[in-house]
Design a protein around this motif. Structure first.
Motif, PDB file in Angstrom:
ATOM      1  N   LYS A  42       0.781  -1.115   0.061  1.00  0.00           N
ATOM      2  CA  LYS A  42       0.039  -0.027  -0.004  1.00  0.00           C
ATOM      3  C   LYS A  42       0.843   1.230   0.009  1.00  0.00           C
ATOM      4  N   SER A  43       1.610   1.477   1.042  1.00  0.00           N
ATOM      5  CA  SER A  43       2.602   2.456   0.891  1.00  0.00           C
ATOM      6  C   SER A  43       3.443   2.625  -0.074  1.00  0.00           C
ATOM      7  N   THR A  44       4.107   1.643  -0.610  1.00  0.00           N
ATOM      8  CA  THR A  44       5.139   1.597  -1.622  1.00  0.00           C
ATOM      9  C   THR A  44       4.102   2.144  -3.241  1.00  0.00           C
ATOM     10  N   LEU A  45       2.893   1.666  -3.256  1.00  0.00           N
ATOM     11  CA  LEU A  45       2.216   2.161  -4.275  1.00  0.00           C
ATOM     12  C   LEU A  45       1.502   3.754  -3.909  1.00  0.00           C
ATOM     13  N   ALA A  46       1.377   3.925  -3.094  1.00  0.00           N
ATOM     14  CA  ALA A  46       0.782   5.238  -2.786  1.00  0.00           C
ATOM     15  C   ALA A  46       2.010   6.510  -2.943  1.00  0.00           C
ATOM     16  N   ASN A  47       3.218   6.030  -2.542  1.00  0.00           N
ATOM     17  CA  ASN A  47       4.355   6.824  -2.761  1.00  0.00           C
ATOM     18  C   ASN A  47       4.822   6.787  -4.216  1.00  0.00           C
ATOM     19  N   LEU A  63      -0.964  10.134   3.106  1.00  0.00           N
ATOM     20  CA  LEU A  63      -1.143   9.869   4.687  1.00  0.00           C
ATOM     21  C   LEU A  63      -0.776   8.589   4.916  1.00  0.00           C
ATOM     22  N   ASP A  64       0.286   8.188   5.669  1.00  0.00           N
ATOM     23  CA  ASP A  64       0.703   6.686   5.809  1.00  0.00           C
ATOM     24  C   ASP A  64       0.395   6.144   7.014  1.00  0.00           C
ATOM     25  N   GLY A  65      -0.102   4.976   7.125  1.00  0.00           N
ATOM     26  CA  GLY A  65      -0.423   4.372   8.493  1.00  0.00           C
ATOM     27  C   GLY A  65       0.474   4.684   9.699  1.00  0.00           C
ATOM     28  N   ASP A  66       1.620   3.863   9.497  1.00  0.00           N
ATOM     29  CA  ASP A  66       2.841   3.925  10.542  1.00  0.00           C
ATOM     30  C   ASP A  66       3.093   5.616  10.935  1.00  0.00           C
ATOM     31  N   ASN A  67       3.118   6.215   9.911  1.00  0.00           N
ATOM     32  CA  ASN A  67       3.614   7.964  10.017  1.00  0.00           C
ATOM     33  C   ASN A  67       2.723   8.472  10.849  1.00  0.00           C
ATOM     34  N   ILE A  68       1.379   8.213  10.632  1.00  0.00           N
ATOM     35  CA  ILE A  68       0.335   9.144  11.348  1.00  0.00           C
ATOM     36  C   ILE A  68       0.240   8.446  13.027  1.00  0.00           C
ATOM     37  N   ARG A  69       0.571   7.299  13.215  1.00  0.00           N
ATOM     38  CA  ARG A  69       0.528   6.821  14.626  1.00  0.00           C
ATOM     39  C   ARG A  69       1.670   7.135  15.192  1.00  0.00           C
ATOM     40  N   HIS A  70       2.598   7.886  14.599  1.00  0.00           N
ATOM     41  CA  HIS A  70       3.953   8.504  15.274  1.00  0.00           C
ATOM     42  C   HIS A  70       3.332   9.949  15.819  1.00  0.00           C
ATOM     43  N   GLY A  71       2.306  10.507  15.540  1.00  0.00           N
ATOM     44  CA  GLY A  71       1.814  11.987  15.854  1.00  0.00           C
ATOM     45  C   GLY A  71       0.277  11.924  15.964  1.00  0.00           C
ATOM     46  N   LEU A  72      -0.507  12.296  15.146  1.00  0.00           N
ATOM     47  CA  LEU A  72      -2.077  12.348  15.333  1.00  0.00           C
ATOM     48  C   LEU A  72      -2.645  11.077  16.162  1.00  0.00           C
ATOM     49  N   ASN A  73      -2.208  10.059  15.645  1.00  0.00           N
ATOM     50  CA  ASN A  73      -3.071   8.712  16.386  1.00  0.00           C
ATOM     51  C   ASN A  73      -1.866   8.043  17.280  1.00  0.00           C
ATOM     52  N   ARG A  74      -0.855   8.807  17.838  1.00  0.00           N
ATOM     53  CA  ARG A  74      -0.380   8.174  18.754  1.00  0.00           C
ATOM     54  C   ARG A  74      -0.964   7.854  19.894  1.00  0.00           C
ATOM     55  N   GLY A  75      -0.896   6.678  20.606  1.00  0.00           N
ATOM     56  CA  GLY A  75      -1.770   6.625  21.820  1.00  0.00           C
ATOM     57  C   GLY A  75      -2.758   5.512  21.495  1.00  0.00           C
ATOM     58  N   ILE A 103      -5.154  15.933  -4.068  1.00  0.00           N
ATOM     59  CA  ILE A 103      -5.152  14.732  -4.293  1.00  0.00           C
ATOM     60  C   ILE A 103      -4.597  14.060  -2.898  1.00  0.00           C
ATOM     61  N   THR A 104      -5.351  13.175  -2.141  1.00  0.00           N
ATOM     62  CA  THR A 104      -4.928  12.806  -0.940  1.00  0.00           C
ATOM     63  C   THR A 104      -4.882  11.169  -1.033  1.00  0.00           C
ATOM     64  N   LEU A 105      -3.792  10.772  -0.678  1.00  0.00           N
ATOM     65  CA  LEU A 105      -3.403   8.977  -0.626  1.00  0.00           C
ATOM     66  C   LEU A 105      -3.479   8.734   0.641  1.00  0.00           C
ATOM     67  N   THR A 106      -4.078   7.678   0.933  1.00  0.00           N
ATOM     68  CA  THR A 106      -4.121   7.204   2.389  1.00  0.00           C
ATOM     69  C   THR A 106      -3.786   5.836   2.244  1.00  0.00           C
ATOM     70  N   ALA A 107      -2.645   5.364   3.099  1.00  0.00           N
ATOM     71  CA  ALA A 107      -2.030   3.973   3.157  1.00  0.00           C
ATOM     72  C   ALA A 107      -2.417   3.438   4.478  1.00  0.00           C
ATOM     73  N   PHE A 108      -3.395   2.707   4.649  1.00  0.00           N
ATOM     74  CA  PHE A 108      -3.816   1.828   5.976  1.00  0.00           C
ATOM     75  C   PHE A 108      -4.516   0.741   5.782  1.00  0.00           C
ATOM     76  N   ILE A 109      -4.114  -0.267   6.576  1.00  0.00           N
ATOM     77  CA  ILE A 109      -4.845  -1.551   6.296  1.00  0.00           C
ATOM     78  C   ILE A 109      -6.207  -1.298   6.266  1.00  0.00           C
ATOM     79  N   SER A 110      -7.013  -0.641   7.214  1.00  0.00           N
ATOM     80  CA  SER A 110      -8.356  -0.348   7.662  1.00  0.00           C
ATOM     81  C   SER A 110      -9.267  -1.518   7.061  1.00  0.00           C
ATOM     82  N   PRO A 111      -9.098  -2.415   8.012  1.00  0.00           N
ATOM     83  CA  PRO A 111      -9.662  -3.781   7.695  1.00  0.00           C
ATOM     84  C   PRO A 111     -10.917  -3.917   7.694  1.00  0.00           C
TER      85      PRO A 111
END
Length: 201
Positions: A42-47, A63-75, A103-111
């Motif tokens: 996902k992240s490879t393709l989005a980038n 907006l990448d899943g791992d990166n967002i969890r370092h800040g906005l969604n930390r915790g 054009i916003t690209l989001t790379a999240f498992i979002s199961p």
């Protein structure tokens, strides 16, 4: 926030509209929502898609899943409710970025399908493009450079999507990219062709 506090919050319309920002950018804005198992690409393709958009001089952001969890969604953890809150927040951020003309690209498992549908409903019809990055579990495990699947199978990581937690495949994704069968160049072109066909670019 209390109900009384919520009642006192009023949405302020902006002087500059989304359409104004899109006109200035020279293209429409949308959300490319890349979903799939960990390791699907996902992240490879989005980038890679964003790189091509940037080369064309278009306004975009990943907006990448791992990166967002370092800040906005930390915790936030990885239980069902925290996963849903993770996606709810990303959906709201993506909505703001679309309003900003990106054009916003989001790379999240979002199961969960329900959570992806909630994110879809935050923006206007045609602005949410679900991209299912489909890859066999076996191939995802083979690619597992972080060693997450091994940890999940040994019980070291709980609630791991595809092993101890479910992944609900999209039923009607706008695009399905089979990352274990297509090259990254083919996949990028598939996404760009869709954007061109639907007059976003």
């Amino acid at each position: 926030m209390s109900r009384e506090g919520t009642a006192n919050i009023v949405w302020h319309p902006t002087t500059v509209t989304k359409q104004d920002r899109q006109k200035r950018a020279g293209h429409k804005s949308c959300v490319l929502w890349f979903t799939g198992l960990s390791g699907a690409g996902k992240s490879t393709l989005a980038n890679a898609v964003e790189h091509e958009l940037h080369q064309r001089g278009l306004a975009s952001y990943v907006l990448d899943g791992d990166n967002i969890r370092h800040g906005l969604n930390r915790g936030l953890g990885f239980g069902t409710e925290d996963r849903r809150e993770n996606i709810r927040r990303i959906g709201e951020v993506a909505k703001l970025f679309v309003d900003a003309g990106l054009i916003t690209l989001t790379a999240f498992i979002s199961p969960y399908r329900e959570d992806r549908e909630l994110a879809r409903n935050l923006v206007e019809a045609g602005e949410f493009i679900e991209v299912y990055v489909k890859c066999s579990l076996e191939e995802c495990e083979r690619r597992d450079v972080k060693g997450l699947y091994e940890k999940a199978r040994s019980g070291e990581i709980g609630q791991f999507t595809g092993i101890s937690a479910p992944y609900e495949e999209p039923v009607q994704a706008e695009l399905v990219i089979e990352s274990d069968k297509q090259t990254i160049e083919e996949a990028v072109q598939t996404v760009l062709t869709y954007l061109e066909k639907h007059k976003i670019l």
